[in-house]
Motif scaffolding. Structure first.
Motif, PDB file in Angstrom:
ATOM      1  N   MET A   9       0.842  -1.230   0.053  1.00  0.00           N
ATOM      2  CA  MET A   9      -0.055   0.030   0.112  1.00  0.00           C
ATOM      3  C   MET A   9       0.945   1.302   0.041  1.00  0.00           C
ATOM      4  N   ASP A  10       0.687   2.147  -0.904  1.00  0.00           N
ATOM      5  CA  ASP A  10       1.338   3.244  -0.970  1.00  0.00           C
ATOM      6  C   ASP A  10       1.066   4.352   0.233  1.00  0.00           C
ATOM      7  N   ASP A  11       1.822   5.415   0.394  1.00  0.00           N
ATOM      8  CA  ASP A  11       1.783   6.332   1.685  1.00  0.00           C
ATOM      9  C   ASP A  11       0.376   7.203   1.354  1.00  0.00           C
ATOM     10  N   LEU A  12      -0.048   7.349   0.062  1.00  0.00           N
ATOM     11  CA  LEU A  12      -1.367   8.103  -0.159  1.00  0.00           C
ATOM     12  C   LEU A  12      -2.463   7.248   0.390  1.00  0.00           C
ATOM     13  N   SER A  13      -2.442   5.960   0.047  1.00  0.00           N
ATOM     14  CA  SER A  13      -3.475   5.080   0.373  1.00  0.00           C
ATOM     15  C   SER A  13      -3.644   5.034   1.863  1.00  0.00           C
ATOM     16  N   LEU A  14      -2.419   4.718   2.272  1.00  0.00           N
ATOM     17  CA  LEU A  14      -2.260   4.579   4.063  1.00  0.00           C
ATOM     18  C   LEU A  14      -2.710   5.718   4.609  1.00  0.00           C
ATOM     19  N   GLU A  15      -2.296   6.923   4.292  1.00  0.00           N
ATOM     20  CA  GLU A  15      -2.789   8.227   4.734  1.00  0.00           C
ATOM     21  C   GLU A  15      -4.290   8.472   4.683  1.00  0.00           C
ATOM     22  N   LEU A  16      -5.023   8.091   3.517  1.00  0.00           N
ATOM     23  CA  LEU A  16      -6.573   8.256   3.433  1.00  0.00           C
ATOM     24  C   LEU A  16      -6.937   7.021   4.315  1.00  0.00           C
ATOM     25  N   LYS A  17      -6.666   5.870   4.227  1.00  0.00           N
ATOM     26  CA  LYS A  17      -7.347   5.009   5.390  1.00  0.00           C
ATOM     27  C   LYS A  17      -7.432   5.303   6.479  1.00  0.00           C
ATOM     28  N   GLU A  18      -6.178   5.924   7.131  1.00  0.00           N
ATOM     29  CA  GLU A  18      -6.036   6.373   8.521  1.00  0.00           C
ATOM     30  C   GLU A  18      -7.031   7.433   8.613  1.00  0.00           C
ATOM     31  N   ARG A  19      -7.200   8.414   7.802  1.00  0.00           N
ATOM     32  CA  ARG A  19      -7.973   9.649   7.771  1.00  0.00           C
ATOM     33  C   ARG A  19      -9.423   9.308   7.799  1.00  0.00           C
ATOM     34  N   LEU A  20      -9.968   8.187   7.024  1.00  0.00           N
ATOM     35  CA  LEU A  20     -11.111   7.608   7.104  1.00  0.00           C
ATOM     36  C   LEU A  20     -11.441   7.007   8.221  1.00  0.00           C
ATOM     37  N   THR A  21     -10.517   6.137   8.846  1.00  0.00           N
ATOM     38  CA  THR A  21     -10.741   5.605  10.179  1.00  0.00           C
ATOM     39  C   THR A  21     -11.026   6.681  11.178  1.00  0.00           C
ATOM     40  N   LYS A  22     -10.265   7.497  11.239  1.00  0.00           N
ATOM     41  CA  LYS A  22     -10.493   8.771  12.291  1.00  0.00           C
ATOM     42  C   LYS A  22     -11.781   9.301  12.107  1.00  0.00           C
ATOM     43  N   ALA A  23     -12.177   9.584  10.835  1.00  0.00           N
ATOM     44  CA  ALA A  23     -13.581  10.073  10.747  1.00  0.00           C
ATOM     45  C   ALA A  23     -14.606   9.205  11.035  1.00  0.00           C
ATOM     46  N   LEU A  24     -14.709   7.834  10.855  1.00  0.00           N
ATOM     47  CA  LEU A  24     -15.596   7.004  11.232  1.00  0.00           C
ATOM     48  C   LEU A  24     -15.665   6.861  12.646  1.00  0.00           C
ATOM     49  N   LEU A  25     -14.469   6.797  13.323  1.00  0.00           N
ATOM     50  CA  LEU A  25     -14.435   6.787  14.740  1.00  0.00           C
ATOM     51  C   LEU A  25     -15.009   8.033  15.485  1.00  0.00           C
ATOM     52  N   ASP A  26     -14.610   9.194  15.128  1.00  0.00           N
ATOM     53  CA  ASP A  26     -15.330  10.527  15.360  1.00  0.00           C
ATOM     54  C   ASP A  26     -16.936  10.440  15.142  1.00  0.00           C
TER      55      ASP A  26
END
Length: 101
Positions: free
Chosen positions: A1-18
């Protein structure tokens, strides 16, 4: 997984948790993303994507486990294979379902 995909996944995870922590009742929030099968058809899948559970989640957790095994077509010429995720993706319109069976 490239850095952009990893960053996007992390941001989506945070948004879902929030989002899930702001819900007062039980809820499952999950992502469905398009991907291609070996035959070239495009389907939606939730496998490996961020999700969040809120409240009493035993049945919702089970529903999540079952959900990741499904793929939904996005081809409007195959309505029987679309399911709710495929219909929403293809129409760009929200859909509410009170009884998911």
């Amino acid at each position: 997984m490239d850095d952009l995909s990893l960053e996007l996944k992390e941001r989506l995870t945070k948004a879902l948790l929030d989002f899930s922590t702001s819900i007062r009742c039980g809820a499952l929030v999950q992502m469905w993303m398009p991907g291609q099968l070996s035959d070239g058809s495009t389907v939606l899948s939730a496998q490996g994507l961020p999700f969040a559970l809120s409240g009493v989640g035993d049945l919702l957790a089970l529903f999540r486990c079952v959900s990741v095994r499904y793929r939904f077509a996005i081809d409007v010429n195959k309505p029987a294979l679309m399911g709710a995720p495929g219909r929403v993706f293809s129409s760009l319109e929200p859909e509410m379902t009170g009884d998911v069976q």
